[in-house]
Design a protein around this motif. Structure first.
Motif, PDB file in Angstrom:
ATOM      1  N   LEU A  23      -5.791  12.301   6.572  1.00 54.85           N
ATOM      2  CA  LEU A  23      -5.736  11.182   5.624  1.00 54.85           C
ATOM      3  C   LEU A  23      -5.256   9.916   6.344  1.00 54.85           C
ATOM      4  O   LEU A  23      -4.526   9.995   7.331  1.00 54.85           O
ATOM      5  N   ALA A  74      -2.903   7.170   7.272  1.00 55.90           N
ATOM      6  CA  ALA A  74      -1.443   7.094   7.159  1.00 55.90           C
ATOM      7  C   ALA A  74      -0.964   5.654   7.274  1.00 55.90           C
ATOM      8  O   ALA A  74      -0.233   5.155   6.419  1.00 55.90           O
ATOM      9  N   ASP A  75      -1.415   4.952   8.322  1.00 50.96           N
ATOM     10  CA  ASP A  75      -0.722   3.718   8.680  1.00 50.96           C
ATOM     11  C   ASP A  75      -1.455   3.024   9.819  1.00 50.96           C
ATOM     12  O   ASP A  75      -2.299   3.637  10.479  1.00 50.96           O
ATOM     13  N   THR A 122      -2.758   1.897  -1.239  1.00 55.63           N
ATOM     14  CA  THR A 122      -2.114   2.012   0.076  1.00 55.63           C
ATOM     15  C   THR A 122      -1.572   3.433   0.236  1.00 55.63           C
ATOM     16  O   THR A 122      -1.150   4.049  -0.745  1.00 55.63           O
ATOM     17  N   PRO A 123      -1.638   3.981   1.458  1.00 59.10           N
ATOM     18  CA  PRO A 123      -1.169   5.359   1.654  1.00 59.10           C
ATOM     19  C   PRO A 123       0.297   5.541   1.256  1.00 59.10           C
ATOM     20  O   PRO A 123       1.123   4.650   1.439  1.00 59.10           O
ATOM     21  N   ASP A 161       2.452  10.611   3.091  1.00 62.20           N
ATOM     22  CA  ASP A 161       1.278  10.809   3.946  1.00 62.20           C
ATOM     23  C   ASP A 161       1.461  10.195   5.327  1.00 62.20           C
ATOM     24  O   ASP A 161       0.521  10.186   6.132  1.00 62.20           O
ATOM     25  N   GLU A 197       0.211   3.389  -4.788  1.00 62.24           N
ATOM     26  CA  GLU A 197       0.497   4.176  -3.588  1.00 62.24           C
ATOM     27  C   GLU A 197      -0.141   5.534  -3.806  1.00 62.24           C
ATOM     28  O   GLU A 197       0.234   6.243  -4.742  1.00 62.24           O
ATOM     29  N   THR A 208      -3.207   8.738  -2.085  1.00 60.79           N
ATOM     30  CA  THR A 208      -3.958   9.304  -0.970  1.00 60.79           C
ATOM     31  C   THR A 208      -5.117   8.374  -0.617  1.00 60.79           C
ATOM     32  O   THR A 208      -5.864   7.969  -1.498  1.00 60.79           O
ATOM     33  N   VAL A 209      -5.253   8.052   0.654  1.00 61.77           N
ATOM     34  CA  VAL A 209      -6.372   7.222   1.102  1.00 61.77           C
ATOM     35  C   VAL A 209      -7.121   8.000   2.185  1.00 61.77           C
ATOM     36  O   VAL A 209      -6.531   8.363   3.206  1.00 61.77           O
ATOM     37  N   THR A 210      -8.388   8.288   1.935  1.00 59.39           N
ATOM     38  CA  THR A 210      -9.178   9.037   2.921  1.00 59.39           C
ATOM     39  C   THR A 210      -9.888   8.052   3.853  1.00 59.39           C
ATOM     40  O   THR A 210     -10.035   6.870   3.529  1.00 59.39           O
TER      41      THR A 210
END
Lengths: 275, 275
Positions: free
Chosen positions: B171, B173-174, B190-191, B195, B219, B221-223
């Motif tokens: 996923l 993260a940053d 945003t993650p 995560d 905020e 989960t961002v795939t």
């Protein structure tokens, strides 16, 4: 006593300084090695130096010329500090922007692992933090060491000697300060570097010595159940050599005592290391 | 110019030193914060301090009393160095065994992100290294920063501005030096910190300001496909504020230009930060 070498000078520990803006301080751009000097002499020093240089390359640090004099520096530290058996740590930092790298070498008595510990064997717990095997730092001994330090502190708080780290895929990777070996069906196995094991110098020596002695030994995938179901297990690093591992997460490995293959490999190692 | 504060003294950058045996040097036992001081004043300084103190607690570092004077120290650095707009970095190290922690504060001109960069927007590549979300260090800004530095250097070598790190489960993260936001179907995402996102102060400000302005923000989960298929995206940190992100791995996001929600959030942020 002047038991710290820093950039060409021998100074008392309290007086050794580094530039505050060294990238080693600010970002962890630095590598280190820890080894044992008995009577001023270091077993497989060339391999420690090879790993240090590889790590320096990963972090784009130019290795200083003084590294060529490392055997003499270590002898001099042992002499000045009257250490027959020393634990030596060498730290190489990248330096401040536009400045030169710094070379720091410390010597202390090698008293971390007293003889009775080899008789009873060490205990370990599996850490909650994983070893990040996707990072080049996993294969490099860098100043980015806090995951290991915190894992070890948590292990000590739980009454154990060492923390064992799994990798991101749940496989056994490494100890916080040791490599891990397990014995199953008479075969000695240790996690692959690709699975997050630091390529330890003592690990390499044990692989070689076992192989020479006709003991089946393999760098391979090690699962938590390989570890939990091991007949015997041991830990290696350059200070302790071969340390029996007799329990994980409170459960005995085998009969909970140092095993025969572990004892044999420890003998082979000690003979070779003190030759 | 004496643009570095170290343990109570203002010294020229080249003269600032730390004990070589500081655990911040040897093991990365230290935390840092980077922020912008405009006319000597820092936006949301209390939140930077709160994160610093939380990180110090994670690493068992006792925060020094001088932190209470941080606003005055930053003003004094800005005055001495004639910096109307400064990039300030505060570093807190654990100190040598038996010694006190060290507090180091540096100020430089805040020139990292020139105005044209906001017009064209930043480019990013997805790094090969993953962010280790199992580590407490993922939520803490520590001196164990080389994964980020190496990822960013690799991104720069590939011609991009920033590296984006996925976590161990693949996923988003940053960024290496930024938090990441994506816009899909008009929603800003945003993650989560869980995560592997660093809990950025600017990230927190943007979440608040968006919410107050009635913009849907979450905020979550961002795939990687949420990122690749984003209508627009942006990066945040305390030096750049809100920086449009217009391409990932060479592929345009949306029309490849800073998007309307990004521009709006950048305006809201700049208004709040320079109030």
């Amino acid at each position: 006593m002047r038991c710290v070498y820093v950039n060409g000078e021998y100074v008392p520990a309290g007086e050794a300084t580094l530039p505050a803006l060294d990238a080693g301080v600010l970002f962890g751009r630095g590598v280190f090695e820890t080894f044992r000097a008995r009577q001023g002499s270091v077993y497989r020093l060339d391999e420690h130096l090879r790993r240090l240089r590889a790590g320096a390359e990963t972090l784009s640090i130019a290795p200083p010329a003084a590294l060529a004099e490392l055997p003499a520096i270590v002898r001099e530290l042992a002499r000045r500090c009257e250490l027959d058996d020393a634990r030596v740590r060498l730290t190489l930092t990248a330096g401040a922007e536009g400045g030169a790298p710094s070379l720091l070498i410390q010597a202390k008595p090698a008293t971390d692992y007293p003889p009775p510990m080899y008789e009873r064997g060490a205990s370990a717990v599996v850490a909650s933090v994983r070893r990040n095997e996707t990072s080049p730092l996993a294969r490099t001994k860098t100043l980015n060491f806090m995951d290991n330090v915190l894992a070890r502190e948590a292990a000590r708080s739980a009454g154990a000697d060492e923390a064992i780290l799994l990798n991101g895929r749940g496989l056994v990777a490494d100890g916080s300060a040791f490599n891990v070996f397990v014995v199953r069906d008479g075969h000695v196995r240790t996690p692959m570097v690709e699975d997050g094991a630091l390529p330890g110098v003592t690990r390499g020596a044990v692989l070689e010595l076992a192989s020479e002695a006709g003991i089946a030994v393999e760098e391979t995938t090690v699962t938590p159940s390989d570890l939990g179901g091991a007949e015997e297990a041991f830990l290696t690093n350059a200070i302790a050599g071969v340390m029996p591992l007799v329990s994980v997460d409170g459960a005995k490995l085998g009969d909970g005592r140092p095993g025969p293959l572990t004892r044999r490999l420890r003998e082979l190692y000690e003979r070779d290391a003190t030759d």
